[in-house]
Design an enzyme around this catalytic site. Structure first.
Site, PDB file in Angstrom:
ATOM      1  N   VAL A  37       0.835  -1.198   0.000  1.00 33.79           N
ATOM      2  CA  VAL A  37       0.000   0.000   0.000  1.00 33.79           C
ATOM      3  C   VAL A  37       0.874   1.254   0.000  1.00 33.79           C
ATOM      4  CG1 VAL A  37      -1.691   1.336   1.328  1.00 33.79           C
ATOM      5  CG2 VAL A  37      -1.947  -1.144   1.100  1.00 33.79           C
TER       6      VAL A  37
ATOM      7  N   GLU B 181      -0.222   5.756  -5.028  1.00 35.84           N
ATOM      8  CA  GLU B 181      -1.595   6.173  -5.276  1.00 35.84           C
ATOM      9  C   GLU B 181      -1.727   7.688  -5.384  1.00 35.84           C
ATOM     10  OE1 GLU B 181      -1.111   6.025  -0.828  1.00 35.84           O
ATOM     11  OE2 GLU B 181      -0.556   4.779  -2.522  1.00 35.84           O
TER      12      GLU B 181
ATOM     13  N   ASP C  79      -4.553  29.059 -37.890  1.00 38.66           N
ATOM     14  CA  ASP C  79      -5.353  29.676 -38.942  1.00 38.66           C
ATOM     15  C   ASP C  79      -5.035  31.164 -38.968  1.00 38.66           C
ATOM     16  OD1 ASP C  79      -7.488  29.679 -40.901  1.00 38.66           O
ATOM     17  OD2 ASP C  79      -8.654  30.761 -39.408  1.00 38.66           O
TER      18      ASP C  79
ATOM     19  N   ASP D 212     -11.938  24.256 -39.454  1.00 38.37           N
ATOM     20  CA  ASP D 212     -10.814  23.897 -38.588  1.00 38.37           C
ATOM     21  C   ASP D 212     -11.128  22.732 -37.655  1.00 38.37           C
ATOM     22  OD1 ASP D 212      -9.264  26.012 -39.590  1.00 38.37           O
ATOM     23  OD2 ASP D 212     -10.237  27.416 -38.228  1.00 38.37           O
TER      24      ASP D 212
ATOM     25  N   ASN E  90       9.542   6.070  -2.017  1.00 38.72           N
ATOM     26  CA  ASN E  90       9.046   4.693  -2.115  1.00 38.72           C
ATOM     27  C   ASN E  90      10.187   3.692  -2.242  1.00 38.72           C
ATOM     28  OD1 ASN E  90       6.544   5.794  -2.007  1.00 38.72           O
ATOM     29  ND2 ASN E  90       5.826   5.020  -3.964  1.00 38.72           N
TER      30      ASN E  90
ATOM     31  N   GLU F 188      11.655   3.248   1.193  1.00 39.62           N
ATOM     32  CA  GLU F 188      10.813   2.421   2.065  1.00 39.62           C
ATOM     33  C   GLU F 188      10.946   0.938   1.722  1.00 39.62           C
ATOM     34  OE1 GLU F 188       6.873   3.978   1.656  1.00 39.62           O
ATOM     35  OE2 GLU F 188       7.503   6.024   2.120  1.00 39.62           O
TER      36      GLU F 188
ATOM     37  N   ASN G 172       3.786   6.725   4.985  1.00 41.36           N
ATOM     38  CA  ASN G 172       3.101   6.986   3.716  1.00 41.36           C
ATOM     39  C   ASN G 172       2.185   8.196   3.829  1.00 41.36           C
ATOM     40  OD1 ASN G 172       2.446   6.139   1.005  1.00 41.36           O
ATOM     41  ND2 ASN G 172       0.456   5.522   1.801  1.00 41.36           N
TER      42      ASN G 172
END
Length: 890
Positions: A276, A281, A323, A636, A698, A701, A726
Site C-alpha cells: 500500500v 496512489e 489559422d 478547422d 518509495n 521504504e 506513507n
C-alpha cells in the site's frame, strides 16, 4: 455528390427553372434521405463510464483501497477511492466530446429553406430539401445544401467557415452553353452552411446531408481520433512498472520474514502495508491537482482549458498550426496604402489610435491632397456600407455594417476626417450599377446639390485603367500617357506583392441624357488605388517570437492566395528566406510520404480546404511532432480535434470547433497560447519534481524492508508505522510540491522530445541514489539505536523518525533539478513549507500522544536518540550534495 453532378449538371440543372413537383420531391426524399448531418455510433454513457476503471493502475488502487479498509485505515481507503472516481469522471466527460461536436455542427445548418415546387415558392424545413430542388436565396440566408447556381444577381457568399477567406466570394450562374462536366466552377457552387451577404439567386441542389462539403467535415470529425497525451502514456507505463516491481519485492520481503521465523500474520500484514505504501496512489492525484492549478492560472490569462492534460501537452508542443483569419490577424479589412495623383500614401494608426497619412516620410492632411481626398470620398459614395448606431457606448464609437471591403474603404475615409453623412447628403444616388464578376466593377451615379451628375466607379485596377482615358493629377484632369498607365500597374503589383487587396477608383461627369446609357463606365478619369489588408494582430508578432525562442515552429494555414499568405507570414516573422510555401492544389499532387518530407521546411500553407488541414496536422504528427492547431471556423474542427492539442477561438469560434478543442482562447489572442506553453512546461516540470520525490521515498521504504530481511535484522518498521510514513510524506508535501512556481528560464529551453522518457536527464539515477541513501540512513539509525538501547521499540521509533525527516528534507531538494538544497529559496512555496510543518507535527503526535503510542508501537525518544535520528537524516542531503557536485564536474 460527383455522380449526382454528372447526371444533373447539363440536363436537369439548366432546364430546372420551375423546380420539382411535390411528388418528385417525395420520391427523392425516399432515395436520398433527409438533409441532415448524421451522428456517429453512440456509446452508452454507462459503458463509457465503466471503461474508465479498467486500467491496471486503477485496478491495483482499488485493491489497495479494499486492503486499507480491511486494515482499519479508513481515511487512506477513502482518499484512494476519491482519486479513482475523480479520474474516472474526467475520462468519462472527455468521451462525450464527439457527440457534443456533432450536435453543434448540426445546429449550424439552415433550419428553413425556400424552394420552388410546382412553380410556387414555398418555405420548408431545411431537412426536407432534396437533390434537384430549386432553392431561392437572398442576402442574409444560410445555404441549406450544396447547390449549383442557375441565376445570380450581384451574389456574394461568406464561405469563411469553410475556406478561411475573410472576403465574401463572388458567385455567378452556370454557363448555359457548357456541354461537359468542367463547365461547373467553384464560382457556380453554393455550399451548405455558408451565408449569403449580398444579392439574390436561384440554385439547383446537387447534394444534401452527409454528401455535402459540410457533411464531409462532419464525417472527418467522427473519424478523427482523440489521442492520449504524452504524459498519460508515460504515467500509464510508469504505473505498471512500479506496481509490478513493488508487488514482487513486497512478496519477497514477506516470504523471507516467514522463512526466518517472524510471525506469519505480522509478515503478511507487513507485506500488504508495504505494498500500500509503495504503490504511488498519489501519482494520479498530484497530476490532476497540478493540471487543475494550470487551468486556474490559464483562466486568469484568458485561456480556458476544456481537458486537463491539454496544458501539459501544449507545454511539449513542437509545432503550432495557426489559422490566419481572426487568429493571427484582426479579421477586419483595413486600408493601409493609397496611390493618387502620382503620389504614394501610407495610412496607419498612431499611439493614440488616430489615423496618420504619410507621404515620402512626412505626415500630411487629407484635405491638402485633392486626389487622395477624392479617392477616399469615392470609397464612401461607391458602396452600400452603412453606419450603425451603437447605444450605451462612447460618442466616438463607430460600427460600420456591410461588405468587408466597403467597410474598410468607409472606415479609412472617416478616420481621415471625411464625414460620411455630409457626403451622402451632398451626393444623392440616382442609379447603381451593381458589381458582377464579368465586369469586375461597381458604379454609382450621383447628383450633387448643384444639379451636377457624377459617376463614381471602383473595381479591379486593370479594368479601371482600361476604361480610363484621363488621370487626375493634383486637382485637374489630363490625358493619361502610356508611361502613367505603366506606373499605375507597377504600384498595383507592388501592393499585391505586399499581400494587399487592391481596388481602383475613377469618376466622370455625366450628361442628363446619358443617365440610362449602357456605356457609362467608359472614358473615366482615373483617381487612384486603395490597398487593404487584414492586418496582423499587434501582439501576434511578439507571440511568434517567443514561440521561436522556445523552439516551437509556428505554421500559418489559410485559404488566402499564395502571395498574400506569404506577405502576411513574413510580416509576422513566420516565413523567412528559404522557407517553403505550399498550396492546397500542390498538396493534392503529393502523396502522404511526400508531404511528410516537405512539411518540416514549410511554414505557410495557402489556398487550403478542410481535407488539407487534416493532412497537414497528420503529416507533422507522423514526423514525430506534438502538434497544436488553432482555429475558429467549421473548417478547422477536424484538424483541431485530431491535433495533439486543439485550440479554439472563444469570440469568433464556432460551437463545433469549441466542442472539438481542448483549449479555448477567450480573447482570440494568439499571445495567450504562449502563456499556455509556459504554463504547460511549468506543470510538467512540477510533475517531474513530484515523481522524483515520491519514487525516491518509495524506493527508500521498500529497500529498507528488503535489505533488513537480507541482513537478518528484525523488521525495522511495523505495518502501522509504514502507513504513517506513507501518510506523512506522500500526502500534503507531495501535493504541495505540485504548486511550485515556474522557473524563470523555462521558456529559454527547446521543447522536450515527444518520445522523451519521464526519467530523462538523469532523473532515474537521482531517484535510485536518493532512495538508497534514505534506506541506508534509516537502517543505520535503526541499527545504532538498537545496538545501544537493546530495545526494539526504541530502534523502530528512531528508524521511523529518520525515514520521515529524510523524506521531508528531500522534498525541498526536489524544488529544483538544477540547484542543490542550499541554493534554493525554501520560502518560494509557502504551501510546501506548511505541509512539511504539519507532517512534523503528525510525527511528533505519533511518538508523544499517549493514545497514539499503542496504535503505532512507538515510544518517546530521548535527546541523544533524537540527535542520532536527526543527524543521520541531515547527513543524507550532504552526501547527496557531494554526489551531485562530482557528477556535475564529471
Amino acid at each position: 455528390m460527383e455522380a449526382l453532378k454528372r447526371t444533373l449538371v447539363f440536363d436537369d440543372i439548366k432546364e430546372n427553372i420551375y423546380g420539382l413537383t411535390e411528388s418528385d420531391a417525395a420520391k427523392n426524399l425516399d432515395i436520398y434521405g433527409k438533409n441532415v448531418l448524421k451522428e456517429g455510433k453512440k456509446k452508452s454513457w454507462l459503458k463509457a463510464l465503466l471503461s474508465q476503471f479498467t486500467d491496471l493502475m486503477i485496478i491495483i488502487l482499488i485493491v489497495s483501497s479494499v486492503i486499507s479498509f480491511f486494515m482499519g485505515e479508513n481515511s487512506e481507503g477513502i482518499a484512494i477511492l476519491v482519486i479513482i472516481i475523480l479520474n474516472g469522471l474526467l475520462g468519462f466527460f472527455q468521451e462525450m466530446r464527439t457527440e457534443k461536436a456533432m450536435k453543434a455542427l448540426m445546429s449550424m445548418a439552415a433550419p428553413h429553406a425556400r424552394v420552388i415546387r410546382d412553380g410556387i415558392t414555398k418555405d420548408i424545413p431545411a431537412d426536407m430539401v432534396v437533390p434537384k430542388d430549386l432553392i431561392v436565396i437572398e442576402a442574409g440566408d444560410r445555404v441549406p445544401a450544396d447547390s449549383v447556381i442557375i441565376e445570380a444577381n450581384s451574389l456574394f457568399v461568406d464561405e469563411s467557415m469553410l475556406t478561411g477567406e475573410s472576403v465574401p466570394a463572388s458567385k455567378s450562374e452556370i454557363s448555359r452553353r457548357a456541354h461537359k462536366q468542367d463547365g461547373i466552377a467553384n464560382t457556380n457552387l453554393l455550399y451548405m452552411g455558408s451565408m449569403v451577404t449580398n444579392g439574390t439567386g436561384k440554385a439547383v441542389v446537387v447534394a444534401t446531408g452527409m454528401d455535402t462539403e459540410m457533411g464531409k467535415i462532419a464525417d472527418m470529425i467522427v473519424t478523427a481520433g482523440v489521442q492520449e497525451t504524452p504524459l498519460q502514456k508515460r504515467l500509464e507505463k510508469l504505473g505498471e512498472i512500479i506496481v509490478t516491481l513493488c508487488l514482487i519485492i513486497c512478496a519477497v520481503v514477506a516470504l523471507m520474514g516467514i522463512l526466518r521465523g517472524e510471525p506469519i500474520v505480522q509478515m503478511l500484514l507487513g507485506g500488504i502495508s508495504l505494498a500500500v505504501a509503495a504503490v504511488p496512489e498519489g501519482l494520479p492525484a498530484v497530476v490532476t491537482i497540478a493540471l487543475a492549478i494550470g487551468v486556474r492560472r490559464m483562466v486568469q490569462r484568458n485561456a480556458l482549458i476544456r481537458r486537463l492534460p491539454a496544458v501539459e501537452t501544449l507545454g511539449c508542443a513542437t509545432v503550432i498550426c495557426s489559422d490566419k483569419t481572426g487568429t493571427l490577424t484582426e479579421n477586419r479589412m483595413t486600408v493601409v496604402s493609397a496611390y493618387a495623383g502620382k503620389n504614394l500614401y501610407t495610412l496607419e494608426k498612431n499611439s493614440k489610435n488616430r489615423m496618420v497619412i504619410l507621404s515620402k516620410g512626412k505626415e500630411i492632411r487629407a484635405e491638402k491632397a485633392f486626389a487622395l481626398r477624392l479617392l477616399l470620398k469615392t470609397g464612401v459614395i461607391c458602396g452600400n456600407a452603412r453606419l450603425a448606431e451603437i447605444k450605451g457606448k462612447k460618442k466616438d464609437a463607430l460600427d460600420i455594417e456591410g461588405d468587408p471591403t466597403e467597410v474598410a474603404l468607409v472606415r479609412a475615409a472617416i478616420d481621415s476626417g471625411i464625414d460620411k453623412n455630409a457626403v451622402d447628403s451632398y451626393y444623392s444616388r440616382v442609379r447603381e450599377i451593381p458589381f458582377d464578376s464579368d465586369r469586375k466593377l461597381m458604379s454609382v451615379l450621383c447628383s450633387t446639390n448643384k444639379g451636377e451628375l457624377f459617376l463614381f466607379t471602383k473595381g479591379a485596377p486593370e479594368v479601371i485603367l482600361e476604361r480610363s482615358n484621363k488621370i487626375l493629377i493634383g486637382d485637374y484632369e489630363r490625358e493619361m500617357t502610356f508611361d502613367e498607365r505603366d506606373n499605375v500597374m507597377k504600384e498595383c503589383r507592388k501592393m499585391t506583392a505586399m499581400g494587399l487587396r487592391v481596388i481602383g477608383c475613377a469618376y466622370r461627369t455625366v450628361e442628363k441624357s446619358q443617365v440610362r446609357s449602357d456605356r457609362l463606365e467608359e472614358k473615366l478619369v482615373f483617381i487612384g488605388l486603395s490597398g487593404m489588408t487584414d492586418p496582423p494582430r499587434k501582439e501576434a508578432l511578439e507571440a511568434v517570437y517567443r514561440c521561436r525562442k522556445a523552439g516551437i515552429k509556428t505554421v500559418m494555414i489559410t485559404g488566402d492566395h499564395k502571395e498574400t499568405a506569404k506577405a502576411i507570414a513574413s510580416t509576422l516573422d513566420i516565413y523567412r528566406d528559404g522557407d517553403h510555401v505550399l498550396t492546397g492544389s500542390e498538396m493534392d499532387q503529393m502523396t502522404d510520404n511526400q508531404l511528410e518530407n516537405v512539411c518540416n521546411k514549410t511554414t505557410v500553407y495557402a489556398r487550403v480546404y478542410p481535407r488539407h488541414k487534416l493532412r497537414i496536422v497528420r503529416a507533422y504528427r507522423r514526423k514525430g511532432h506534438i502538434v497544436a492547431m488553432t482555429g475558429d471556423g467549421v473548417n478547422d474542427a477536424p484538424a483541431v480535434k485530431d491535433a495533439d492539442i486543439g485550440i479554439a477561438m472563444g469570440k469568433s469560434g464556432t460551437d463545433v470547433t469549441r466542442q472539438s478543442a481542448a483549449m479555448i482562447i477567450m480573447d482570440d489572442n494568439f499571445s495567450s497560447i504562449v502563456a499556455a506553453v509556459e504554463e504547460g512546461r511549468n506543470i510538467y516540470s512540477n510533475i517531474r519534481k513530484f515523481i522524483r520525490y515520491l519514487l525516491s521515498c518509495n524506493v527508500g521504504e521498500v529497500l529498507t524492508m528488503f535489505l533488513a530481511s537480507l541482513m537478518g535484522l528484525p523488521i525495522p518498521l511495523l505495518p502501522a508505522q509504514i502507513l504513517i510514513v506513507n501518510l506523512a510524506t506522500d500526502g500534503l508535501p507531495a501535493i504541495a510540491l505540485g504548486l511550485e512556481p515556474g522557473e524563470p528560464e523555462i521558456m529559454n529551453k527547446p521543447p522536450r522530445s515527444p518520445n522523451e522518457s519521464i526519467f530523462a536527464h538523469g532523473l532515474s539515477g537521482v531517484i535510485t541514489i536518493r532512495g538508497i541513501l534514505i534506506a541506508l540512513s534509516t537502517l543505520a539509525s535503526f541499527f545504532i539505536v538498537f545496538a545501544s538501547s537493546k530495545n526494539l521499540a526504541i530502534a523502530r521509533t528512531s528508524a521511523l523518525v529518520t525515514m520521515v525527516l529524510s523524506q521531508l528534507i528531500h522534498v525541498f531538494e526536489c524544488k529544483s533539478e538544477n540547484r542543490g538544497l542550499f541554493e534554493i529559496n525554501i520560502f518560494s512555496n509557502m504551501y510546501l513549507l506548511l505541509a512539511v510543518i504539519s507532517s512534523v507535527i503528525m510525527l511528533l503526535g505519533v511518538i508523544y500522544l499517549p493514545f497514539m503510542i499503542p496504535v503505532f508501537g512507538t515510544v518517546p525518544l530521548k535527546s541523544h536518540e533524537w540527535m542520532i535520528s536527526g543527524g543521520i537524516s541531515l547527513l543524507v542531503p550532504i552526501i547527496f550534495g557531494i554526489w551531485r557536485d562530482v557528477k556535475n564536474k564529471r
